[in-house]
Design a protein around this motif. Sequence first.
Motif, PDB file in Angstrom:
ATOM      1  N   MET A   7      -3.029   7.928  15.091  1.00 35.47           N
ATOM      2  CA  MET A   7      -2.704   7.183  13.963  1.00 35.47           C
ATOM      3  C   MET A   7      -2.471   8.131  12.636  1.00 35.47           C
ATOM      4  O   MET A   7      -1.689   7.752  11.835  1.00 35.47           O
ATOM      5  CB  MET A   7      -4.056   6.191  13.590  1.00 35.47           C
ATOM      6  N   LEU A   8      -3.026   9.263  12.707  1.00 31.96           N
ATOM      7  CA  LEU A   8      -2.646  10.141  11.594  1.00 31.96           C
ATOM      8  C   LEU A   8      -1.396  10.762  11.654  1.00 31.96           C
ATOM      9  O   LEU A   8      -0.628  10.711  10.830  1.00 31.96           O
ATOM     10  CB  LEU A   8      -3.811  11.480  11.718  1.00 31.96           C
ATOM     11  N   ALA A   9      -0.730  11.107  13.008  1.00 36.34           N
ATOM     12  CA  ALA A   9       0.535  11.495  13.116  1.00 36.34           C
ATOM     13  C   ALA A   9       1.243  10.429  12.609  1.00 36.34           C
ATOM     14  O   ALA A   9       2.460  10.688  11.994  1.00 36.34           O
ATOM     15  CB  ALA A   9       0.658  11.766  14.667  1.00 36.34           C
ATOM     16  N   GLY A  10       0.965   9.130  13.119  1.00 35.30           N
ATOM     17  CA  GLY A  10       1.981   7.921  12.578  1.00 35.30           C
ATOM     18  C   GLY A  10       1.849   7.743  11.180  1.00 35.30           C
ATOM     19  O   GLY A  10       3.152   7.419  10.796  1.00 35.30           O
ATOM     20  N   SER A  11       0.865   8.073  10.562  1.00 38.85           N
ATOM     21  CA  SER A  11       0.896   7.995   9.122  1.00 38.85           C
ATOM     22  C   SER A  11       1.424   9.165   8.539  1.00 38.85           C
ATOM     23  O   SER A  11       2.273   8.913   7.237  1.00 38.85           O
ATOM     24  CB  SER A  11      -0.761   8.180   8.709  1.00 38.85           C
ATOM     25  N   ILE A  12       1.655  10.302   9.087  1.00 35.53           N
ATOM     26  CA  ILE A  12       2.579  11.192   8.379  1.00 35.53           C
ATOM     27  C   ILE A  12       3.990  10.746   8.634  1.00 35.53           C
ATOM     28  O   ILE A  12       4.923  10.921   7.440  1.00 35.53           O
ATOM     29  CB  ILE A  12       2.306  12.569   9.106  1.00 35.53           C
ATOM     30  N   PHE A  60       0.853   4.777  -1.405  1.00 37.96           N
ATOM     31  CA  PHE A  60       0.372   5.406   0.027  1.00 37.96           C
ATOM     32  C   PHE A  60      -0.117   6.872  -0.295  1.00 37.96           C
ATOM     33  O   PHE A  60      -0.970   7.327   0.236  1.00 37.96           O
ATOM     34  CB  PHE A  60       1.925   5.475   0.658  1.00 37.96           C
ATOM     35  N   PHE A  61       0.604   7.625  -1.126  1.00 38.00           N
ATOM     36  CA  PHE A  61       0.063   9.114  -1.365  1.00 38.00           C
ATOM     37  C   PHE A  61      -1.031   9.307  -2.017  1.00 38.00           C
ATOM     38  O   PHE A  61      -1.864  10.492  -2.104  1.00 38.00           O
ATOM     39  CB  PHE A  61       1.028   9.932  -1.936  1.00 38.00           C
ATOM     40  N   GLU A  62      -1.726   8.035  -2.874  1.00 39.77           N
ATOM     41  CA  GLU A  62      -3.025   7.930  -3.295  1.00 39.77           C
ATOM     42  C   GLU A  62      -4.035   7.904  -2.217  1.00 39.77           C
ATOM     43  O   GLU A  62      -5.301   8.575  -2.260  1.00 39.77           O
ATOM     44  CB  GLU A  62      -3.052   6.892  -4.282  1.00 39.77           C
ATOM     45  N   THR A  63      -3.694   7.124  -1.144  1.00 45.09           N
ATOM     46  CA  THR A  63      -4.798   7.163  -0.232  1.00 45.09           C
ATOM     47  C   THR A  63      -4.616   7.962   1.131  1.00 45.09           C
ATOM     48  O   THR A  63      -5.656   8.069   1.658  1.00 45.09           O
ATOM     49  CB  THR A  63      -4.980   5.509   0.369  1.00 45.09           C
ATOM     50  N   PHE A  64      -3.517   8.293   1.396  1.00 45.55           N
ATOM     51  CA  PHE A  64      -3.255   9.199   2.348  1.00 45.55           C
ATOM     52  C   PHE A  64      -4.252  10.296   2.779  1.00 45.55           C
ATOM     53  O   PHE A  64      -4.653  10.802   3.626  1.00 45.55           O
ATOM     54  CB  PHE A  64      -1.984   9.594   2.641  1.00 45.55           C
ATOM     55  N   ARG A  95      -0.851  -0.072   6.358  1.00 43.68           N
ATOM     56  CA  ARG A  95       0.176   0.715   5.580  1.00 43.68           C
ATOM     57  C   ARG A  95       1.592   0.366   5.771  1.00 43.68           C
ATOM     58  O   ARG A  95       2.445   0.518   5.066  1.00 43.68           O
ATOM     59  CB  ARG A  95      -0.113   2.290   5.312  1.00 43.68           C
ATOM     60  N   VAL A  96       1.861   0.422   7.059  1.00 42.09           N
ATOM     61  CA  VAL A  96       3.300  -0.425   7.608  1.00 42.09           C
ATOM     62  C   VAL A  96       3.554  -1.422   7.074  1.00 42.09           C
ATOM     63  O   VAL A  96       4.666  -1.369   6.587  1.00 42.09           O
ATOM     64  CB  VAL A  96       3.288  -0.083   9.163  1.00 42.09           C
ATOM     65  N   SER A 111      -1.634  -7.154  -2.036  1.00 42.44           N
ATOM     66  CA  SER A 111      -3.064  -6.859  -2.274  1.00 42.44           C
ATOM     67  C   SER A 111      -4.177  -7.061  -1.189  1.00 42.44           C
ATOM     68  O   SER A 111      -5.070  -6.133  -0.827  1.00 42.44           O
ATOM     69  CB  SER A 111      -3.738  -7.603  -3.481  1.00 42.44           C
ATOM     70  N   ALA A 112      -3.753  -8.234  -0.294  1.00 44.10           N
ATOM     71  CA  ALA A 112      -4.596  -8.289   0.824  1.00 44.10           C
ATOM     72  C   ALA A 112      -4.401  -7.242   1.954  1.00 44.10           C
ATOM     73  O   ALA A 112      -5.365  -6.528   2.633  1.00 44.10           O
ATOM     74  CB  ALA A 112      -4.500  -9.546   1.410  1.00 44.10           C
ATOM     75  N   ILE A 113      -3.099  -6.800   2.055  1.00 42.61           N
ATOM     76  CA  ILE A 113      -2.919  -5.734   2.925  1.00 42.61           C
ATOM     77  C   ILE A 113      -3.405  -4.459   2.562  1.00 42.61           C
ATOM     78  O   ILE A 113      -3.926  -3.628   3.465  1.00 42.61           O
ATOM     79  CB  ILE A 113      -1.133  -5.523   3.224  1.00 42.61           C
ATOM     80  N   TRP A 114      -3.371  -4.257   1.224  1.00 41.71           N
ATOM     81  CA  TRP A 114      -3.895  -2.848   0.655  1.00 41.71           C
ATOM     82  C   TRP A 114      -5.416  -2.894   1.128  1.00 41.71           C
ATOM     83  O   TRP A 114      -6.092  -1.881   1.481  1.00 41.71           O
ATOM     84  CB  TRP A 114      -3.616  -2.934  -0.667  1.00 41.71           C
ATOM     85  N   THR A 115      -6.285  -3.937   1.012  1.00 38.45           N
ATOM     86  CA  THR A 115      -7.693  -4.296   1.233  1.00 38.45           C
ATOM     87  C   THR A 115      -7.953  -3.983   2.675  1.00 38.45           C
ATOM     88  O   THR A 115      -8.706  -3.042   2.920  1.00 38.45           O
ATOM     89  CB  THR A 115      -8.051  -5.546   0.731  1.00 38.45           C
ATOM     90  N   VAL A 116      -6.766  -4.310   3.721  1.00 38.80           N
ATOM     91  CA  VAL A 116      -7.170  -3.744   5.127  1.00 38.80           C
ATOM     92  C   VAL A 116      -7.177  -2.669   5.374  1.00 38.80           C
ATOM     93  O   VAL A 116      -7.970  -2.081   5.813  1.00 38.80           O
ATOM     94  CB  VAL A 116      -5.974  -4.949   5.866  1.00 38.80           C
ATOM     95  N   ALA A 117      -6.084  -1.949   4.667  1.00 39.73           N
ATOM     96  CA  ALA A 117      -6.046  -0.475   4.708  1.00 39.73           C
ATOM     97  C   ALA A 117      -7.346   0.047   4.289  1.00 39.73           C
ATOM     98  O   ALA A 117      -7.666   1.095   5.006  1.00 39.73           O
ATOM     99  CB  ALA A 117      -4.663   0.105   4.183  1.00 39.73           C
TER     100      ALA A 117
END
Length: 129
Positions: A7-12, A60-64, A95-96, A111-117
């Motif tokens: 999942m980290l690789a996918g996030s990159i 994205f780059f704030e949470t990654f 995040r996707v 906002s709901a999707i952000w919360t799930v992340a």
Amino acid sequence: MTIELQMLAGSIVLGLVHVLVAAGFSTAQRGLAWNAGNRDGAVPPLTGAAQRLSAASRNFFETFPFFAAAVLAVVLAGRADATTALGAQLYLWARVAYLPVYGIGIPYLRSAIWTVAIVGLVMVLAGLF
């Protein structure tokens, strides 16, 4: 390779997609000459989808970094388990989904999707405690 590292690789990869999509929309709005130039003058403000996609990329780059650190710490500590794996999956797939939803401009769903992340990130981090 653990699910968390996958999942980290996918996030990159997703981070690269964020950069490319935001740059593409920015270039479409500001023009190729501006993008290829020195950008010494005032930066024309983005509007519409270009602005939203730029904001999504920044978000994205704030949470990654927190996600990456949590995944690496959990894996290196040997604390990866079903909960951390689920958390990592929640983070990536939320995040996707976040990118197009923000680009289209659906505020409450975004906002709901952000919360799930964030919940996913916390689930990974909780594996250290």
